[in-house]
Scaffold this motif. Structure first.
Motif, PDB file in Angstrom:
ATOM      1  N   GLY A 115       0.828  -1.206   0.000  1.00 21.55           N
ATOM      2  CA  GLY A 115       0.000   0.000   0.000  1.00 21.55           C
ATOM      3  C   GLY A 115       0.854   1.244   0.000  1.00 21.55           C
ATOM      4  O   GLY A 115       2.019   1.222  -0.413  1.00 21.55           O
ATOM      5  N   LEU A 116       0.292   2.331   0.472  1.00 18.55           N
ATOM      6  CA  LEU A 116       0.989   3.609   0.564  1.00 18.55           C
ATOM      7  C   LEU A 116       1.358   3.847   2.021  1.00 18.55           C
ATOM      8  O   LEU A 116       0.486   3.956   2.885  1.00 18.55           O
ATOM      9  CB  LEU A 116       0.093   4.748   0.062  1.00 18.55           C
ATOM     10  CG  LEU A 116       0.682   6.153   0.161  1.00 18.55           C
ATOM     11  CD1 LEU A 116       1.788   6.354  -0.868  1.00 18.55           C
ATOM     12  CD2 LEU A 116      -0.405   7.215  -0.033  1.00 18.55           C
ATOM     13  N   ALA A 117       2.655   3.927   2.318  1.00 16.83           N
ATOM     14  CA  ALA A 117       3.106   4.146   3.689  1.00 16.83           C
ATOM     15  C   ALA A 117       2.746   5.553   4.142  1.00 16.83           C
ATOM     16  O   ALA A 117       2.903   6.519   3.399  1.00 16.83           O
ATOM     17  CB  ALA A 117       4.609   3.931   3.789  1.00 16.83           C
ATOM     18  N   CYS A 118       2.259   5.652   5.377  1.00 22.39           N
ATOM     19  CA  CYS A 118       1.773   6.939   5.879  1.00 22.39           C
ATOM     20  C   CYS A 118       1.994   7.014   7.390  1.00 22.39           C
ATOM     21  O   CYS A 118       1.896   6.000   8.095  1.00 22.39           O
ATOM     22  CB  CYS A 118       0.292   7.101   5.555  1.00 22.39           C
ATOM     23  SG  CYS A 118      -0.391   8.732   5.920  1.00 22.39           S
ATOM     24  N   ALA A 119       2.306   8.201   7.875  1.00 20.78           N
ATOM     25  CA  ALA A 119       2.479   8.436   9.313  1.00 20.78           C
ATOM     26  C   ALA A 119       1.344   9.299   9.822  1.00 20.78           C
ATOM     27  O   ALA A 119       1.047  10.356   9.246  1.00 20.78           O
ATOM     28  CB  ALA A 119       3.819   9.122   9.571  1.00 20.78           C
ATOM     29  N   LEU A 120       0.684   8.838  10.878  1.00 12.15           N
ATOM     30  CA  LEU A 120      -0.381   9.606  11.525  1.00 12.15           C
ATOM     31  C   LEU A 120       0.184  10.217  12.806  1.00 12.15           C
ATOM     32  O   LEU A 120       0.701   9.490  13.652  1.00 12.15           O
ATOM     33  CB  LEU A 120      -1.563   8.703  11.871  1.00 12.15           C
ATOM     34  CG  LEU A 120      -2.134   7.814  10.757  1.00 12.15           C
ATOM     35  CD1 LEU A 120      -3.301   6.984  11.298  1.00 12.15           C
ATOM     36  CD2 LEU A 120      -2.575   8.650   9.561  1.00 12.15           C
ATOM     37  N   ILE A 121       0.091  11.523  12.937  1.00  9.89           N
ATOM     38  CA  ILE A 121       0.608  12.187  14.134  1.00  9.89           C
ATOM     39  C   ILE A 121      -0.569  12.629  14.999  1.00  9.89           C
ATOM     40  O   ILE A 121      -1.445  13.381  14.547  1.00  9.89           O
ATOM     41  CB  ILE A 121       1.499  13.395  13.787  1.00  9.89           C
ATOM     42  CG1 ILE A 121       2.791  12.924  13.109  1.00  9.89           C
ATOM     43  CG2 ILE A 121       1.866  14.173  15.037  1.00  9.89           C
ATOM     44  CD1 ILE A 121       2.764  12.944  11.621  1.00  9.89           C
ATOM     45  N   MET A 178      -6.166  -0.669  -0.232  1.00  8.80           N
ATOM     46  CA  MET A 178      -7.524  -0.967  -0.662  1.00  8.80           C
ATOM     47  C   MET A 178      -7.658  -2.480  -0.673  1.00  8.80           C
ATOM     48  O   MET A 178      -6.848  -3.177  -1.290  1.00  8.80           O
ATOM     49  CB  MET A 178      -7.828  -0.394  -2.051  1.00  8.80           C
ATOM     50  CG  MET A 178      -9.263  -0.669  -2.496  1.00  8.80           C
ATOM     51  SD  MET A 178      -9.740   0.213  -4.005  1.00  8.80           S
ATOM     52  CE  MET A 178      -9.863   1.893  -3.405  1.00  8.80           C
ATOM     53  N   LEU A 179      -8.643  -2.990   0.041  1.00 15.10           N
ATOM     54  CA  LEU A 179      -8.837  -4.441   0.125  1.00 15.10           C
ATOM     55  C   LEU A 179      -9.239  -5.003  -1.233  1.00 15.10           C
ATOM     56  O   LEU A 179      -9.885  -4.328  -2.046  1.00 15.10           O
ATOM     57  CB  LEU A 179      -9.887  -4.766   1.177  1.00 15.10           C
ATOM     58  CG  LEU A 179      -9.606  -4.251   2.596  1.00 15.10           C
ATOM     59  CD1 LEU A 179     -10.672  -4.728   3.555  1.00 15.10           C
ATOM     60  CD2 LEU A 179      -8.219  -4.668   3.077  1.00 15.10           C
ATOM     61  N   ASP A 182     -12.954  -4.810  -2.189  1.00 17.42           N
ATOM     62  CA  ASP A 182     -13.396  -3.453  -2.521  1.00 17.42           C
ATOM     63  C   ASP A 182     -12.886  -3.036  -3.894  1.00 17.42           C
ATOM     64  O   ASP A 182     -13.594  -2.357  -4.652  1.00 17.42           O
ATOM     65  CB  ASP A 182     -12.899  -2.461  -1.466  1.00 17.42           C
ATOM     66  CG  ASP A 182     -13.528  -2.705  -0.101  1.00 17.42           C
ATOM     67  OD1 ASP A 182     -14.682  -3.164  -0.061  1.00 17.42           O
ATOM     68  OD2 ASP A 182     -12.869  -2.430   0.918  1.00 17.42           O
ATOM     69  N   PHE A 183     -11.666  -3.431  -4.207  1.00 15.32           N
ATOM     70  CA  PHE A 183     -11.091  -3.115  -5.514  1.00 15.32           C
ATOM     71  C   PHE A 183     -11.905  -3.780  -6.630  1.00 15.32           C
ATOM     72  O   PHE A 183     -12.204  -3.159  -7.661  1.00 15.32           O
ATOM     73  CB  PHE A 183      -9.639  -3.578  -5.562  1.00 15.32           C
ATOM     74  CG  PHE A 183      -8.960  -3.347  -6.886  1.00 15.32           C
ATOM     75  CD1 PHE A 183      -8.557  -2.076  -7.263  1.00 15.32           C
ATOM     76  CD2 PHE A 183      -8.704  -4.410  -7.744  1.00 15.32           C
ATOM     77  CE1 PHE A 183      -7.925  -1.858  -8.481  1.00 15.32           C
ATOM     78  CE2 PHE A 183      -8.072  -4.210  -8.954  1.00 15.32           C
ATOM     79  CZ  PHE A 183      -7.687  -2.928  -9.326  1.00 15.32           C
ATOM     80  N   ALA A 184     -12.270  -5.047  -6.422  1.00 20.98           N
ATOM     81  CA  ALA A 184     -13.044  -5.774  -7.426  1.00 20.98           C
ATOM     82  C   ALA A 184     -14.410  -5.123  -7.635  1.00 20.98           C
ATOM     83  O   ALA A 184     -14.873  -4.969  -8.773  1.00 20.98           O
ATOM     84  CB  ALA A 184     -13.209  -7.232  -7.006  1.00 20.98           C
ATOM     85  N   PHE A 198      -9.308   0.121 -13.122  1.00 22.66           N
ATOM     86  CA  PHE A 198      -8.066   0.487 -12.450  1.00 22.66           C
ATOM     87  C   PHE A 198      -7.082  -0.675 -12.517  1.00 22.66           C
ATOM     88  O   PHE A 198      -7.480  -1.836 -12.573  1.00 22.66           O
ATOM     89  CB  PHE A 198      -8.339   0.869 -10.996  1.00 22.66           C
ATOM     90  CG  PHE A 198      -9.252   2.057 -10.862  1.00 22.66           C
ATOM     91  CD1 PHE A 198      -8.808   3.330 -11.190  1.00 22.66           C
ATOM     92  CD2 PHE A 198     -10.560   1.899 -10.417  1.00 22.66           C
ATOM     93  CE1 PHE A 198      -9.648   4.429 -11.063  1.00 22.66           C
ATOM     94  CE2 PHE A 198     -11.409   2.986 -10.285  1.00 22.66           C
ATOM     95  CZ  PHE A 198     -10.952   4.269 -10.610  1.00 22.66           C
ATOM     96  N   ALA A 199      -5.771  -0.354 -12.487  1.00 22.75           N
ATOM     97  CA  ALA A 199      -4.733  -1.364 -12.702  1.00 22.75           C
ATOM     98  C   ALA A 199      -4.575  -2.306 -11.518  1.00 22.75           C
ATOM     99  O   ALA A 199      -4.575  -3.527 -11.680  1.00 22.75           O
ATOM    100  CB  ALA A 199      -3.401  -0.685 -13.009  1.00 22.75           C
ATOM    101  N   ASN A 200      -4.433  -1.778 -10.302  1.00 22.83           N
ATOM    102  CA  ASN A 200      -4.225  -2.619  -9.129  1.00 22.83           C
ATOM    103  C   ASN A 200      -4.547  -1.828  -7.868  1.00 22.83           C
ATOM    104  O   ASN A 200      -4.577  -0.595  -7.887  1.00 22.83           O
ATOM    105  CB  ASN A 200      -2.793  -3.175  -9.089  1.00 22.83           C
ATOM    106  CG  ASN A 200      -1.747  -2.085  -9.065  1.00 22.83           C
ATOM    107  OD1 ASN A 200      -1.668  -1.306  -8.113  1.00 22.83           O
ATOM    108  ND2 ASN A 200      -0.936  -2.001 -10.108  1.00 22.83           N
ATOM    109  N   PRO A 201      -4.794  -2.523  -6.751  1.00 24.24           N
ATOM    110  CA  PRO A 201      -5.207  -1.837  -5.517  1.00 24.24           C
ATOM    111  C   PRO A 201      -4.172  -0.850  -4.977  1.00 24.24           C
ATOM    112  O   PRO A 201      -4.536   0.212  -4.490  1.00 24.24           O
ATOM    113  CB  PRO A 201      -5.430  -2.991  -4.527  1.00 24.24           C
ATOM    114  CG  PRO A 201      -5.736  -4.173  -5.376  1.00 24.24           C
ATOM    115  CD  PRO A 201      -4.896  -3.992  -6.605  1.00 24.24           C
TER     116      PRO A 201
END
Length: 420
Positions: A115-121, A178-179, A182-184, A198-201
């Motif tokens: 997925g996309l790495a993200c930091a929540l502060i 994205m699970l 849900d993507f399907a 869309f290409a991939n999740p």
């Protein structure tokens, strides 16, 4: 010749990286990128004097989009060194043992999310900012978009024994995914509406988070799964397994498959189990993360280059890889049918070494425009039969010649007469 190939691979990898990270429109799979990166690393190991600061091996990511404010990470969001088999994990364990002799340690293992790495502060328990990984030093502020992700709490849960996490600064790192279900469903809606699928999740999740309109983000089913907790007082998170306990208690989704082991055999059992079962997971994965569980030990091991010594990413066997075509030979079957075969440098695909693949017929050679000396993407159809998927023409030698199939038949079998 080798130096020229190094320069060509660097240029191509930088282009692929730009497409993947900046445009969110990759033109090749992760496996193709990894295969070329492995070749680049091999050349640089053999010729360390050729390593330059702009080599893809010397950095984590790329420049950022201009649509969001840049934010410097308080602590770098590092990448992990890749390992591909048991012997490489054993070598990693031996290296860590040598650096901390006589110290017993546990291994924390988890599934690596794509997925996309993200930091929540969180400040005093309230979500204050969300920052993407970016180039590992500086990310993008995507707070408004991340607030729309339903499984991200805007305020951390209060729980006995974890009160300190609701005081001061708590940073929670994880992946926005994205699970698969849900993507399907989303692609089915696209198809029904006559819109392109869309290409991939992973790329859809990354592209969605970077949309400038939070309403569009809210309309798409994204999920956040945490994998780390950072506090100013590092002693508050003594182990990686405790970090997961804290995540769950504070209201953050994390992987329930994460486990702690004390020996290599159990780690490999975990690796092998999920190699078989990974397609049953609700999200896409290409491997596992293995860390020293004790955070103080982990930190004491330090960094080597851009990777921490205390963790590795175990990558499952790639279903695609790149290699160089050395010859195209024509095989004559029992019925007299001629079948062209690409002979290439040995390469591991889906766990086995292959060095040739059928090109089927003259039409397939023409369609691929495959030539001797070409760098090609090889995959296994049904995980069994090696096939050439496409040619990376940007790496084509300047003196390459198209295959003249009738001339090849005559050259290789001058005593035979062929009829199409």
């Amino acid at each position: 010749m080798m130096r020229n190939r190094l320069d060509e691979i660097k240029k191509l990898l930088n282009q692929y990286s730009y497409e993947y990270y900046v445009l969110d429109q990759p033109s090749v799979s992760d496996a193709v990128y990894d295969s070329l990166m492995a070749e680049l690393k091999k050349i640089e190991v053999e010729h360390p004097e050729w390593i330059t600061l702009d080599s893809p091996t010397q950095r984590v990511g790329n420049k950022l989009l201009d649509g969001f404010q840049k934010v410097r990470h308080q602590r770098r969001m590092v990448s992990l060194n890749d390992v591909f088999d048991k012997s490489e994990i054993e070598a990693w364990i031996k290296r860590t043992d040598k650096l901390m002799p006589g110290r017993r340690h546990e291994f924390f293992t988890d599934i690596k999310m794509d997925g996309l790495a993200c930091a929540l502060i969180y400040i005093d328990g309230v979500l204050a900012q969300a920052v993407t990984r970016g180039d590992s030093f500086v990310g993008e502020d995507v707070t408004n978009n991340v607030r729309t992700i339903r499984n991200i709490p805007l305020r951390l849960r209060e729980a006995p024994g974890f009160e300190q996490f609701l005081r001061g600064r708590t940073e929670i790192r994880g992946e926005i995914v994205m699970l698969k279900r849900d993507f399907a469903e989303l692609n089915e809606k696209q198809k029904t509406a006559g819109q392109p699928e869309f290409a991939n999740p992973r790329n859809l999740a990354a592209g969605t988070v970077r949309q400038l309109d939070p309403a569009l983000v809210a309309a798409r089913p994204l999920h956040f799964r945490g994998y780390d907790v950072l506090r100013d007082d590092e002693s508050e998170v003594p182990t990686n397994s405790f970090a997961y306990e804290a995540l769950t208690t504070l209201g953050i989704t994390c992987n329930r498959q994460a486990s702690v082991f004390t020996n290599l055999a159990d780690v490999m059992n975990f690796v092998n189990y999920w190699d078989e079962k990974r397609h049953d997971l609700p999200f896409n994965t290409d491997g596992l993360v293995i860390k020293i569980n004790d955070r103080a030990l982990y930190d004491s091991l330090g960094m080597v280059g851009k990777n921490p010594r205390g963790a590795v990413a175990y990558k499952y066997a790639a279903e695609e890889a790149t290699t160089i075509v050395r010859d195209i030979v024509i095989s004559i079957g029992r019925t007299g049918a001629a079948t062209p075969v690409a002979v290439f440098d040995p390469v591991v695909v889906a766990g086995t070494t292959v060095q040739h693949a059928s090109l089927h017929n003259a039409d397939e050679i023409a369609r691929l425009d495959v030539r001797r000396g070409d760098t090609v993407v090889v995959f296994k159809a049904g995980d069994i039969i090696p096939q050439v998927e496409n040619v990376l023409k940007d790496l084509r030698p300047a003196d390459s010649q198209p295959i003249d199939y009738p001339a090849e038949l005559t050259r290789q079998y001058p005593e035979l007469e062929f009829v199409r």
